[in-house]
Scaffold this motif. Structure first.
Motif, mmCIF file in Angstrom:
data_model
loop_
_atom_site.group_PDB
_atom_site.id
_atom_site.type_symbol
_atom_site.label_atom_id
_atom_site.label_comp_id
_atom_site.label_asym_id
_atom_site.label_seq_id
_atom_site.Cartn_x
_atom_site.Cartn_y
_atom_site.Cartn_z
ATOM 1 N N GLN A 12 0.834 -1.201 0.000
ATOM 2 C CA GLN A 12 0.000 0.000 0.000
ATOM 3 C C GLN A 12 0.869 1.251 0.000
ATOM 4 N N ILE A 13 0.309 2.317 -0.490
ATOM 5 C CA ILE A 13 1.006 3.609 -0.422
ATOM 6 C C ILE A 13 1.289 3.930 1.042
ATOM 7 N N GLY A 14 2.537 4.300 1.297
ATOM 8 C CA GLY A 14 2.958 4.570 2.662
ATOM 9 C C GLY A 14 3.485 3.356 3.398
ATOM 10 N N GLY A 15 3.365 2.196 2.792
ATOM 11 C CA GLY A 15 3.802 0.958 3.412
ATOM 12 C C GLY A 15 5.276 0.677 3.201
ATOM 13 N N SER A 16 5.675 -0.538 3.584
ATOM 14 C CA SER A 16 7.071 -0.951 3.502
ATOM 15 C C SER A 16 7.190 -2.305 2.828
ATOM 16 N N MET A 17 8.379 -2.554 2.324
ATOM 17 C CA MET A 17 8.673 -3.835 1.694
ATOM 18 C C MET A 17 10.184 -4.002 1.697
ATOM 19 N N ARG A 18 10.650 -5.260 1.805
ATOM 20 C CA ARG A 18 12.081 -5.519 1.757
ATOM 21 C C ARG A 18 12.384 -6.507 0.648
ATOM 22 N N LEU A 19 13.294 -6.130 -0.211
ATOM 23 C CA LEU A 19 13.764 -6.992 -1.275
ATOM 24 C C LEU A 19 15.096 -7.609 -0.865
ATOM 25 N N SER A 20 15.317 -8.835 -1.326
ATOM 26 C CA SER A 20 16.572 -9.524 -1.080
ATOM 27 C C SER A 20 17.173 -9.978 -2.402
ATOM 28 N N CYS A 21 18.487 -10.038 -2.434
ATOM 29 C CA CYS A 21 19.176 -10.540 -3.627
ATOM 30 C C CYS A 21 20.363 -11.355 -3.154
ATOM 31 N N ALA A 22 20.279 -12.672 -3.357
ATOM 32 C CA ALA A 22 21.339 -13.572 -2.943
ATOM 33 C C ALA A 22 22.254 -13.877 -4.119
ATOM 34 N N ALA A 23 23.553 -13.725 -3.891
ATOM 35 C CA ALA A 23 24.548 -14.007 -4.920
ATOM 36 C C ALA A 23 25.171 -15.367 -4.671
ATOM 37 N N SER A 24 25.378 -16.128 -5.732
ATOM 38 C CA SER A 24 26.020 -17.436 -5.628
ATOM 39 C C SER A 24 26.976 -17.603 -6.802
ATOM 40 N N GLY A 25 27.808 -18.627 -6.705
ATOM 41 C CA GLY A 25 28.795 -18.847 -7.750
ATOM 42 C C GLY A 25 30.113 -18.187 -7.382
ATOM 43 N N ARG A 26 30.778 -17.615 -8.372
ATOM 44 C CA ARG A 26 32.091 -16.996 -8.151
ATOM 45 C C ARG A 26 31.913 -15.600 -7.559
ATOM 46 N N THR A 27 31.688 -15.567 -6.258
ATOM 47 C CA THR A 27 31.403 -14.296 -5.601
ATOM 48 C C THR A 27 32.593 -13.788 -4.807
ATOM 49 N N GLY A 28 33.778 -14.299 -5.112
ATOM 50 C CA GLY A 28 34.964 -13.907 -4.359
ATOM 51 C C GLY A 28 35.242 -12.421 -4.397
ATOM 52 N N SER A 29 34.946 -11.809 -5.522
ATOM 53 C CA SER A 29 35.191 -10.383 -5.663
ATOM 54 C C SER A 29 33.893 -9.694 -6.019
ATOM 55 N N THR A 30 33.391 -8.931 -5.097
ATOM 56 C CA THR A 30 32.150 -8.189 -5.347
ATOM 57 C C THR A 30 32.430 -6.722 -5.072
#
Length: 124
Positions: A12-30
């Protein structure tokens, strides 16, 4: 590197939400983890970026959105508060392996990997 975004949906307008983004694989250098969004007929728009040295926000979300990262989980989050109807879009997470100057973090062409996108719809 594979990116899996989640957490979208209807808010809803005025509400909240949280997005997530999980990285996998060759994540040694981000170097940079970021969020972009795209509405129908519009270009992909920068939202927020995270590095070990800085966070960066688009003016349109500054003070309402917060980007954070959990290093142990290699996951970046986007906490969205005080949502507006104009926040409605498909949100994409992106990763750049190497560091880059702050001024360049807002350009999609500077990112190496992209997630599949998650729809966020804000309405009354």
């Amino acid at each position: 590197v594979q990116l899996q975004a989640s957490g979208g949906g209807l808010a809803q307008i005025g509400g909240s939400m949280r997005l997530s983004c999980a990285a996998s694989g060759r994540t040694g250098s981000t170097g940079v983890m970021a969020w972009f969004r795209q509405s129908p007929g519009q270009e992909r728009e920068f939202v927020a970026a995270w590095t070990m040295f800085n966070t960066l926000y688009a003016d349109s979300v500054k003070g309402r959105f917060t980007i954070t990262r959990d290093g142990a989980k290699n996951t970046v989050y986007l906490q969205m508060d005080s949502l507006k109807s104009e926040d409605t879009a498909v949100y994409y997470c992106a990763v750049r392996s190497a560091r880059i100057v702050v001024s360049a973090q807002r350009y999609p062409s500077n990112y190496d990997y992209w997630g599949q996108g998650t729809q966020v719809t804000v309405s009354s």
